[in-house]
Design a protein around this motif. Structure first.
Motif, PDB file in Angstrom:
ATOM      1  N   GLU A  27      15.513  51.682 -60.427  1.00 12.98           N
ATOM      2  CA  GLU A  27      14.057  51.601 -60.403  1.00 12.98           C
ATOM      3  C   GLU A  27      13.522  51.827 -58.982  1.00 12.98           C
ATOM      4  O   GLU A  27      12.495  52.492 -58.792  1.00 12.98           O
ATOM      5  N   VAL A  28      14.203  51.274 -57.990  1.00  9.82           N
ATOM      6  CA  VAL A  28      13.793  51.480 -56.598  1.00  9.82           C
ATOM      7  C   VAL A  28      13.935  52.957 -56.223  1.00  9.82           C
ATOM      8  O   VAL A  28      13.032  53.548 -55.608  1.00  9.82           O
ATOM      9  N   ILE A  29      15.057  53.559 -56.602  1.00  5.86           N
ATOM     10  CA  ILE A  29      15.289  54.974 -56.300  1.00  5.86           C
ATOM     11  C   ILE A  29      14.211  55.847 -56.934  1.00  5.86           C
ATOM     12  O   ILE A  29      13.658  56.761 -56.302  1.00  5.86           O
ATOM     13  N   ASP A  30      13.900  55.581 -58.187  1.00  8.39           N
ATOM     14  CA  ASP A  30      12.868  56.362 -58.869  1.00  8.39           C
ATOM     15  C   ASP A  30      11.535  56.248 -58.142  1.00  8.39           C
ATOM     16  O   ASP A  30      10.796  57.234 -58.005  1.00  8.39           O
ATOM     17  N   SER A  31      11.217  55.054 -57.677  1.00  7.26           N
ATOM     18  CA  SER A  31       9.971  54.826 -56.956  1.00  7.26           C
ATOM     19  C   SER A  31       9.935  55.605 -55.644  1.00  7.26           C
ATOM     20  O   SER A  31       8.915  56.209 -55.288  1.00  7.26           O
ATOM     21  N   ILE A  32      11.065  55.605 -54.932  1.00  8.14           N
ATOM     22  CA  ILE A  32      11.120  56.264 -53.627  1.00  8.14           C
ATOM     23  C   ILE A  32      11.126  57.786 -53.765  1.00  8.14           C
ATOM     24  O   ILE A  32      10.406  58.505 -53.048  1.00  8.14           O
ATOM     25  N   THR A  33      11.926  58.299 -54.667  1.00  6.23           N
ATOM     26  CA  THR A  33      12.067  59.759 -54.770  1.00  6.23           C
ATOM     27  C   THR A  33      10.817  60.427 -55.339  1.00  6.23           C
ATOM     28  O   THR A  33      10.624  61.631 -55.161  1.00  6.23           O
ATOM     29  N   LYS A  34       9.974  59.686 -56.030  1.00 10.13           N
ATOM     30  CA  LYS A  34       8.702  60.261 -56.473  1.00 10.13           C
ATOM     31  C   LYS A  34       7.826  60.615 -55.275  1.00 10.13           C
ATOM     32  O   LYS A  34       7.058  61.585 -55.312  1.00 10.13           O
ATOM     33  N   ILE A  35       7.946  59.834 -54.222  1.00  9.67           N
ATOM     34  CA  ILE A  35       7.133  60.060 -53.022  1.00  9.67           C
ATOM     35  C   ILE A  35       7.885  60.910 -52.001  1.00  9.67           C
ATOM     36  O   ILE A  35       7.308  61.796 -51.359  1.00  9.67           O
ATOM     37  N   TYR A  36       9.191  60.650 -51.869  1.00  7.69           N
ATOM     38  CA  TYR A  36      10.019  61.352 -50.889  1.00  7.69           C
ATOM     39  C   TYR A  36      11.169  62.054 -51.614  1.00  7.69           C
ATOM     40  O   TYR A  36      12.267  61.492 -51.733  1.00  7.69           O
ATOM     41  N   PRO A  37      10.948  63.262 -52.102  1.00  8.15           N
ATOM     42  CA  PRO A  37      11.984  63.953 -52.877  1.00  8.15           C
ATOM     43  C   PRO A  37      13.234  64.284 -52.066  1.00  8.15           C
ATOM     44  O   PRO A  37      14.286  64.569 -52.649  1.00  8.15           O
ATOM     45  N   GLY A  38      13.142  64.224 -50.739  1.00  6.88           N
ATOM     46  CA  GLY A  38      14.315  64.498 -49.905  1.00  6.88           C
ATOM     47  C   GLY A  38      15.237  63.304 -49.735  1.00  6.88           C
ATOM     48  O   GLY A  38      16.324  63.430 -49.156  1.00  6.88           O
ATOM     49  N   ALA A  39      14.830  62.152 -50.255  1.00  2.00           N
ATOM     50  CA  ALA A  39      15.682  60.958 -50.156  1.00  2.00           C
ATOM     51  C   ALA A  39      16.928  61.157 -51.003  1.00  2.00           C
ATOM     52  O   ALA A  39      16.844  61.482 -52.178  1.00  2.00           O
ATOM     53  N   HIS A  40      18.087  60.952 -50.388  1.00  4.23           N
ATOM     54  CA  HIS A  40      19.365  61.170 -51.087  1.00  4.23           C
ATOM     55  C   HIS A  40      20.084  59.833 -51.223  1.00  4.23           C
ATOM     56  O   HIS A  40      20.669  59.321 -50.270  1.00  4.23           O
ATOM     57  N   PRO A  41      20.008  59.207 -52.403  1.00  3.77           N
ATOM     58  CA  PRO A  41      20.618  57.880 -52.572  1.00  3.77           C
ATOM     59  C   PRO A  41      22.140  57.915 -52.505  1.00  3.77           C
ATOM     60  O   PRO A  41      22.775  58.801 -53.074  1.00  3.77           O
ATOM     61  N   VAL A  42      22.692  56.947 -51.831  1.00  2.00           N
ATOM     62  CA  VAL A  42      24.137  56.872 -51.630  1.00  2.00           C
ATOM     63  C   VAL A  42      24.617  55.451 -51.888  1.00  2.00           C
ATOM     64  O   VAL A  42      24.042  54.486 -51.375  1.00  2.00           O
ATOM     65  N   ARG A  43      25.654  55.329 -52.697  1.00  2.51           N
ATOM     66  CA  ARG A  43      26.379  54.061 -52.802  1.00  2.51           C
ATOM     67  C   ARG A  43      27.628  54.200 -51.939  1.00  2.51           C
ATOM     68  O   ARG A  43      28.479  55.051 -52.204  1.00  2.51           O
TER      69      ARG A  43
END
Length: 364
Positions: free
Chosen positions: A312-328
């Protein structure tokens, strides 16, 4: 060797002193509100061992309790740190004379004075040749996802929470991380504390009834909400309260409106922390689309089949910043701390092309 401290945790060095030809090592330590982990790696680690798709050779690992001085006090925190460092060296068959560098990444290090005080203390423990680095634990968490490169943003949400970011030219910013009293509401503690409050509100008529009452009372083996008062204040430690998080998630998955609101609010809080850091550092570039790694660390953000706070956090962030690349991260923050020290000692950076290595990262 010279006795830098007389603490008994170093007695093993007298029994088996390192030889002059002992291999140099590096210590990385991650101290959170829950536990403290120290790893020992070789200072002569080859560059290929630091690739994103390769397992990192760790010589030893030691674990102890909380080392956040704001939670347990400075004396206890230092005793814990010293004990876990000594144990890691002992397990690796090494000792302080072979240490090239130490990086401590600690929750509660929030000001240059915290760093200076800890650095001075460590200087009395290790020989003069040892390079010493003291950082907030979020810095090591970021490095664990980028294999030592300080660029991007990390969001930690475990017992506590913090967002921390670095630009490639060394600027840094943080949001949240001030502890539960000052509002780390998206953390495991924050979520669980709100759940306890909701139970008491439902009990005395100030709030709606909730499944949280049954689930949490059952979890802590109490029969009445009134008993929660004694249970809570008998030991109000952050980590103890945060352990109630699974019950909150379970109730939300079962459709409980109160639990769902608590989790939705936590997503908003965590997302706001990331957005604040990204905006201050302009990690997204002027058009808001630049690439940057977003490292996700902590039990609150772990993948879940139904109510997935991290997603849910990732979805919120990438809607605004599509360049955000989530990493575990594939390695734990203590290894990230060791890699920070290793990179500094070797003065090399072998992951400068991290943005092209998406297939090597464990992504969402």
């Amino acid at each position: 060797m010279k006795r830098y401290r007389s603490s008994e945790v170093w007695d093993f060095e007298m029994a088996s002193p390192a030889s002059s030809g002992s291999a140099d090592v590096i210590l990385g330590l991650d101290g959170s509100a829950s536990d403290t982990v120290c790893v020992c790696i070789s200072a002569a680690m080859p560059s290929f061992a630091c690739r994103l798709d390769a397992p990192l050779p760790v010589l030893s690992r030691a674990v102890s309790g909380c080392s956040n001085h704001n939670s347990v006090g400075e004396t206890t925190a230092r005793e814990t740190i010293e004990k876990v460092m000594a144990e890691a060296l002992w397990k690796a068959g090494s000792n302080r004379s072979a240490v090239r560098a130490v990086c401590l990444a600690l929750a509660g290090v929030n000001h240059p004075s915290d760093q200076e005080r800890t650095h001075y203390w460590l200087r009395n423990i290790f020989p003069d040749h040892v390079k010493i680095f003291v950082e907030n634990d979020a810095v090591a968490a970021l490095a664990s996802g980028t294999m030592g490169k300080l660029h991007g943003c990390v969001l930690i949400a475990g017992t506590g929470t913090i967002a921390y970011g670095f630009t490639e030219d060394g600027r840094e910013a943080r949001a949240a991380g001030a502890g539960p009293i000052l509002g780390d509401w998206g953390s495991g503690y924050g979520i669980s504390a709100r759940a306890l409050t909701a139970i008491m509100r439902a009990h005395d008529g100030r709030g709606p009834q909730t499944l949280l009452t049954y689930e949490i009372l059952n979890m802590v083996r109490l029969s009445s909400p009134d008993e929660l008062i004694g249970w809570t204040y008998a030991d109000p430690s952050w980590a103890r309260i945060a352990k109630l998080l699974p019950a909150v998630v379970s109730c939300a998955e079962a459709g409980d409106e109160v639990a769902n609101k608590i989790l939705h609010d936590s997503v908003l809080e965590l997302s706001a922390s990331v957005k604040a850091v990204v905006q201050r550092l302009e990690l997204c570039g002027q058009d808001g689309k630049d690439y940057f790694p977003l490292v996700m660390v902590g039990g609150v953000l772990e993948e879940n089949d139904s109510w997935d706070i991290g997603k849910e956090v990732i979805d919120s962030i990438t809607k605004i910043y599509p360049g955000a690349h989530p990493v575990r991260p594939k390695v734990e923050p203590a290894v990230g701390a060791a890699l920070l020290a290793w990179n500094n000692v070797t003065r090399k950076n072998y992951v400068s092309n991290i943005e092209t290595d998406c297939d090597m990262l464990k992504c969402f």
